[in-house]
Design a protein around this motif. Structure first.
Motif, PDB file in Angstrom:
ATOM      1  N   VAL A  64       5.947  -1.913   7.897  1.00 24.35           N
ATOM      2  CA  VAL A  64       5.961  -0.511   7.481  1.00 24.35           C
ATOM      3  C   VAL A  64       7.359  -0.173   6.972  1.00 24.35           C
ATOM      4  O   VAL A  64       8.355  -0.472   7.645  1.00 24.35           O
ATOM      5  CB  VAL A  64       5.594   0.431   8.651  1.00 24.35           C
ATOM      6  N   VAL A  65       7.437   0.391   5.755  1.00 25.57           N
ATOM      7  CA  VAL A  65       8.730   0.834   5.216  1.00 25.57           C
ATOM      8  C   VAL A  65       8.598   2.284   4.752  1.00 25.57           C
ATOM      9  O   VAL A  65       7.505   2.719   4.395  1.00 25.57           O
ATOM     10  CB  VAL A  65       9.205  -0.056   4.032  1.00 25.57           C
TER      11      VAL A  65
ATOM     12  N   ILE B 147       0.847  -1.198   0.000  1.00 25.45           N
ATOM     13  CA  ILE B 147       0.000   0.000   0.000  1.00 25.45           C
ATOM     14  C   ILE B 147       0.880   1.245   0.000  1.00 25.45           C
ATOM     15  O   ILE B 147       1.425   1.633   1.035  1.00 25.45           O
ATOM     16  CB  ILE B 147      -0.952   0.022   1.220  1.00 25.45           C
ATOM     17  N   PRO B 148       1.071   1.882  -1.194  1.00 24.54           N
ATOM     18  CA  PRO B 148       1.809   3.141  -1.208  1.00 24.54           C
ATOM     19  C   PRO B 148       0.972   4.223  -0.522  1.00 24.54           C
ATOM     20  O   PRO B 148      -0.162   4.474  -0.906  1.00 24.54           O
ATOM     21  CB  PRO B 148       2.020   3.435  -2.693  1.00 24.54           C
ATOM     22  N   ALA B 149       1.549   4.835   0.507  1.00 31.01           N
ATOM     23  CA  ALA B 149       0.835   5.832   1.306  1.00 31.01           C
ATOM     24  C   ALA B 149       1.754   6.999   1.627  1.00 31.01           C
ATOM     25  O   ALA B 149       1.592   7.667   2.643  1.00 31.01           O
ATOM     26  CB  ALA B 149       0.318   5.188   2.597  1.00 31.01           C
ATOM     27  N   ALA B 150       2.744   7.227   0.757  1.00 30.75           N
ATOM     28  CA  ALA B 150       3.777   8.223   1.056  1.00 30.75           C
ATOM     29  C   ALA B 150       3.533   9.567   0.377  1.00 30.75           C
ATOM     30  O   ALA B 150       4.358  10.460   0.464  1.00 30.75           O
ATOM     31  CB  ALA B 150       5.155   7.682   0.668  1.00 30.75           C
ATOM     32  N   GLY B 151       2.384   9.703  -0.327  1.00 32.11           N
ATOM     33  CA  GLY B 151       2.120  10.962  -1.037  1.00 32.11           C
ATOM     34  C   GLY B 151       1.731  12.083  -0.087  1.00 32.11           C
ATOM     35  O   GLY B 151       1.206  11.838   0.994  1.00 32.11           O
ATOM     36  N   ARG B 152       1.974  13.325  -0.527  1.00 32.05           N
ATOM     37  CA  ARG B 152       1.619  14.482   0.313  1.00 32.05           C
ATOM     38  C   ARG B 152       0.138  14.821   0.184  1.00 32.05           C
ATOM     39  O   ARG B 152      -0.452  15.400   1.091  1.00 32.05           O
ATOM     40  CB  ARG B 152       2.450  15.717  -0.076  1.00 32.05           C
TER      41      ARG B 152
ATOM     42  N   ILE C 153       2.125  -4.637   3.362  1.00 30.37           N
ATOM     43  CA  ILE C 153       3.313  -3.778   3.485  1.00 30.37           C
ATOM     44  C   ILE C 153       2.862  -2.341   3.241  1.00 30.37           C
ATOM     45  O   ILE C 153       2.415  -2.010   2.140  1.00 30.37           O
ATOM     46  CB  ILE C 153       4.394  -4.176   2.461  1.00 30.37           C
ATOM     47  N   VAL C 154       2.943  -1.516   4.274  1.00 26.55           N
ATOM     48  CA  VAL C 154       2.549  -0.114   4.135  1.00 26.55           C
ATOM     49  C   VAL C 154       3.793   0.722   3.851  1.00 26.55           C
ATOM     50  O   VAL C 154       4.793   0.635   4.581  1.00 26.55           O
ATOM     51  CB  VAL C 154       1.858   0.401   5.415  1.00 26.55           C
ATOM     52  N   VAL C 155       3.758   1.509   2.768  1.00 25.24           N
ATOM     53  CA  VAL C 155       4.867   2.397   2.432  1.00 25.24           C
ATOM     54  C   VAL C 155       4.496   3.793   2.933  1.00 25.24           C
ATOM     55  O   VAL C 155       3.609   4.450   2.398  1.00 25.24           O
ATOM     56  CB  VAL C 155       5.148   2.395   0.922  1.00 25.24           C
ATOM     57  N   ALA C 156       5.178   4.203   4.010  1.00 23.69           N
ATOM     58  CA  ALA C 156       4.791   5.404   4.761  1.00 23.69           C
ATOM     59  C   ALA C 156       5.557   6.631   4.276  1.00 23.69           C
ATOM     60  O   ALA C 156       6.617   6.503   3.655  1.00 23.69           O
ATOM     61  CB  ALA C 156       5.071   5.170   6.244  1.00 23.69           C
ATOM     62  N   PRO C 157       5.042   7.838   4.576  1.00 21.47           N
ATOM     63  CA  PRO C 157       5.866   9.027   4.341  1.00 21.47           C
ATOM     64  C   PRO C 157       7.199   8.846   5.071  1.00 21.47           C
ATOM     65  O   PRO C 157       7.201   8.340   6.206  1.00 21.47           O
ATOM     66  CB  PRO C 157       5.053  10.163   4.982  1.00 21.47           C
TER      67      PRO C 157
ATOM     68  N   GLN D 242       5.913   5.438  -7.945  1.00 21.88           N
ATOM     69  CA  GLN D 242       6.663   4.308  -8.497  1.00 21.88           C
ATOM     70  C   GLN D 242       7.811   3.882  -7.574  1.00 21.88           C
ATOM     71  O   GLN D 242       8.006   2.690  -7.297  1.00 21.88           O
ATOM     72  CB  GLN D 242       7.231   4.770  -9.841  1.00 21.88           C
ATOM     73  N   GLU D 243       8.550   4.880  -7.079  1.00 20.32           N
ATOM     74  CA  GLU D 243       9.661   4.597  -6.171  1.00 20.32           C
ATOM     75  C   GLU D 243       9.143   4.002  -4.857  1.00 20.32           C
ATOM     76  O   GLU D 243       9.733   3.070  -4.303  1.00 20.32           O
ATOM     77  CB  GLU D 243      10.406   5.911  -5.914  1.00 20.32           C
ATOM     78  N   SER D 244       8.027   4.538  -4.383  1.00 18.26           N
ATOM     79  CA  SER D 244       7.447   4.020  -3.133  1.00 18.26           C
ATOM     80  C   SER D 244       7.048   2.554  -3.287  1.00 18.26           C
ATOM     81  O   SER D 244       7.299   1.732  -2.391  1.00 18.26           O
ATOM     82  CB  SER D 244       6.230   4.861  -2.717  1.00 18.26           C
ATOM     83  N   VAL D 245       6.440   2.202  -4.419  1.00 15.19           N
ATOM     84  CA  VAL D 245       6.044   0.797  -4.631  1.00 15.19           C
ATOM     85  C   VAL D 245       7.284  -0.089  -4.666  1.00 15.19           C
ATOM     86  O   VAL D 245       7.320  -1.170  -4.065  1.00 15.19           O
ATOM     87  CB  VAL D 245       5.215   0.651  -5.926  1.00 15.19           C
ATOM     88  N   LYS D 246       8.327   0.388  -5.352  1.00 12.39           N
ATOM     89  CA  LYS D 246       9.558  -0.408  -5.439  1.00 12.39           C
ATOM     90  C   LYS D 246      10.152  -0.647  -4.051  1.00 12.39           C
ATOM     91  O   LYS D 246      10.594  -1.764  -3.728  1.00 12.39           O
ATOM     92  CB  LYS D 246      10.581   0.306  -6.336  1.00 12.39           C
ATOM     93  N   LEU D 247      10.144   0.371  -3.205  1.00 16.72           N
ATOM     94  CA  LEU D 247      10.657   0.208  -1.840  1.00 16.72           C
ATOM     95  C   LEU D 247       9.798  -0.792  -1.063  1.00 16.72           C
ATOM     96  O   LEU D 247      10.308  -1.562  -0.244  1.00 16.72           O
ATOM     97  CB  LEU D 247      10.704   1.567  -1.129  1.00 16.72           C
ATOM     98  N   GLY D 248       8.506  -0.812  -1.327  1.00 20.02           N
ATOM     99  CA  GLY D 248       7.624  -1.814  -0.708  1.00 20.02           C
ATOM    100  C   GLY D 248       7.974  -3.219  -1.178  1.00 20.02           C
ATOM    101  O   GLY D 248       8.037  -4.167  -0.383  1.00 20.02           O
ATOM    102  N   LEU D 249       8.230  -3.359  -2.488  1.00 18.60           N
ATOM    103  CA  LEU D 249       8.563  -4.680  -3.048  1.00 18.60           C
ATOM    104  C   LEU D 249       9.884  -5.207  -2.481  1.00 18.60           C
ATOM    105  O   LEU D 249      10.068  -6.419  -2.348  1.00 18.60           O
ATOM    106  CB  LEU D 249       8.651  -4.607  -4.579  1.00 18.60           C
ATOM    107  N   ASP D 250      10.808  -4.293  -2.159  1.00 16.27           N
ATOM    108  CA  ASP D 250      12.089  -4.703  -1.577  1.00 16.27           C
ATOM    109  C   ASP D 250      11.884  -5.404  -0.232  1.00 16.27           C
ATOM    110  O   ASP D 250      12.760  -6.154   0.219  1.00 16.27           O
ATOM    111  CB  ASP D 250      13.005  -3.485  -1.371  1.00 16.27           C
ATOM    112  N   ALA D 251      10.748  -5.156   0.421  1.00 14.00           N
ATOM    113  CA  ALA D 251      10.465  -5.757   1.733  1.00 14.00           C
ATOM    114  C   ALA D 251       9.595  -7.008   1.622  1.00 14.00           C
ATOM    115  O   ALA D 251       9.122  -7.530   2.631  1.00 14.00           O
ATOM    116  CB  ALA D 251       9.775  -4.721   2.631  1.00 14.00           C
ATOM    117  N   LEU D 252       9.382  -7.486   0.385  1.00 17.53           N
ATOM    118  CA  LEU D 252       8.475  -8.625   0.170  1.00 17.53           C
ATOM    119  C   LEU D 252       9.208  -9.958   0.360  1.00 17.53           C
ATOM    120  O   LEU D 252      10.133 -10.270  -0.382  1.00 17.53           O
ATOM    121  CB  LEU D 252       7.914  -8.538  -1.254  1.00 17.53           C
TER     122      LEU D 252
END
Ligand code: C5P
Length: 235
Positions: A78-79, A7-12, A50-54, A86-96
């Motif tokens: 949480v990462v 879950i990309p959740a890092a947007g402003r 996997i939550v991708v946080a600000p 796109q970058e946020s999703v990739k960082l989430g995938l790195d934790a998969l």
């Protein structure tokens, strides 16, 4: 094969107006992100979220997940996110972890997606599609324009694609794990969804029926609509 959701959740959330990062804003008293996490964890098939946080908000997101009742059968990670979705999703995938063969990517900004839509996407991936998107027909006619240099200036219309062949695409988008990881490793163009990266690999993406309640909370009016949907669900 087990299913994980990123879950990309890092947007402003700039278009929503000033305030906290969009995913942390409340809908009927509960942060949008918590609604989104619950919507995905509501599927019996999803065993990891996997939550991708600000980047400056990972501690806050961890304590939010701890503070709200979430299904016991689901694991949560949480990462910190990046500068683009796109970058946020990739960082989430790195934790998969390796055992997850099916991956969903779901915008925190779509907090009200029904579980039947989540399950339909998972089923289509399990049936063999490398990439699956939930999609709806359009109400509006869509025109391609030559974008004006300043906002608000008239823009020449270039083309009108046939509306019956167009779909508005939502999330969760579902993927065979290897396909999504390869897409994120090889496609560097800036894209607005994950499935388009898979299209760029030359693979077929399929669309399944989406749902009106899976709309993206983007502008202030969307908050009004989301709270109205939640109020109706409580009846
Ligand atoms: O920008 P947009 O509203 O399309 O964002 C879709 C999703 O991507 C949101 O849930 C947002 O939090 C997330 N996002 C992210 N990292 C960014 C930008 C957006 O996780 N840098």
């Amino acid at each position: 094969t087990p299913v994980a959701a990123v879950i990309p959740a890092a947007g402003r959330g700039v278009r929503l107006g000033p305030g906290a990062p969009k995913a942390l804003r409340a809908l009927n008293g509960t942060p949008m992100l918590i609604h989104a996490v619950r919507a995905l964890a509501a599927s019996r098939h999803v065993s990891l979220v996997i939550v991708v946080a600000p980047p400056d908000g990972t501690a806050e997101v961890k304590s939010l997940l701890d503070a709200h009742a979430l299904p016991e059968r689901t694991d949560f990670t949480v990462v910190p996110g990046g500068d683009s979705r796109q970058e946020s999703v990739k960082l989430g995938l790195d934790a998969l972890p390796p055992e997850y063969g099916v991956v969903l990517v779901h915008d925190a900004a779509r907090p009200l997606v029904p579980v039947d839509t989540v399950d339909a996407v998972i089923e289509a991936v399990r049936d063999g599609a490398p990439a699956v998107v939930p999609a709806l027909p359009l109400a509006d006619t869509v025109k391609e324009v030559e974008p004006a240099p300043e906002a608000g200036a008239p823009e020449p219309v270039v083309a009108t694609p046939e509306r019956a062949r167009l779909r508005a695409v939502q999330t969760p988008q579902g993927f065979d794990r290897e396909t999504l990881i390869r897409a994120h490793e090889s496609v560097t163009d800036n894209v607005t969804d994950d499935a388009s990266m898979v299209e760029q690999l030359g693979l077929t993406v399929v669309a399944v029926p989406g749902h009106e309640e899976a709309f993206k909370v983007t502008r202030p009016l969307d908050l009004v609509l989301a709270e109205a949907v939640l109020a109706r669900r409580r009846l």
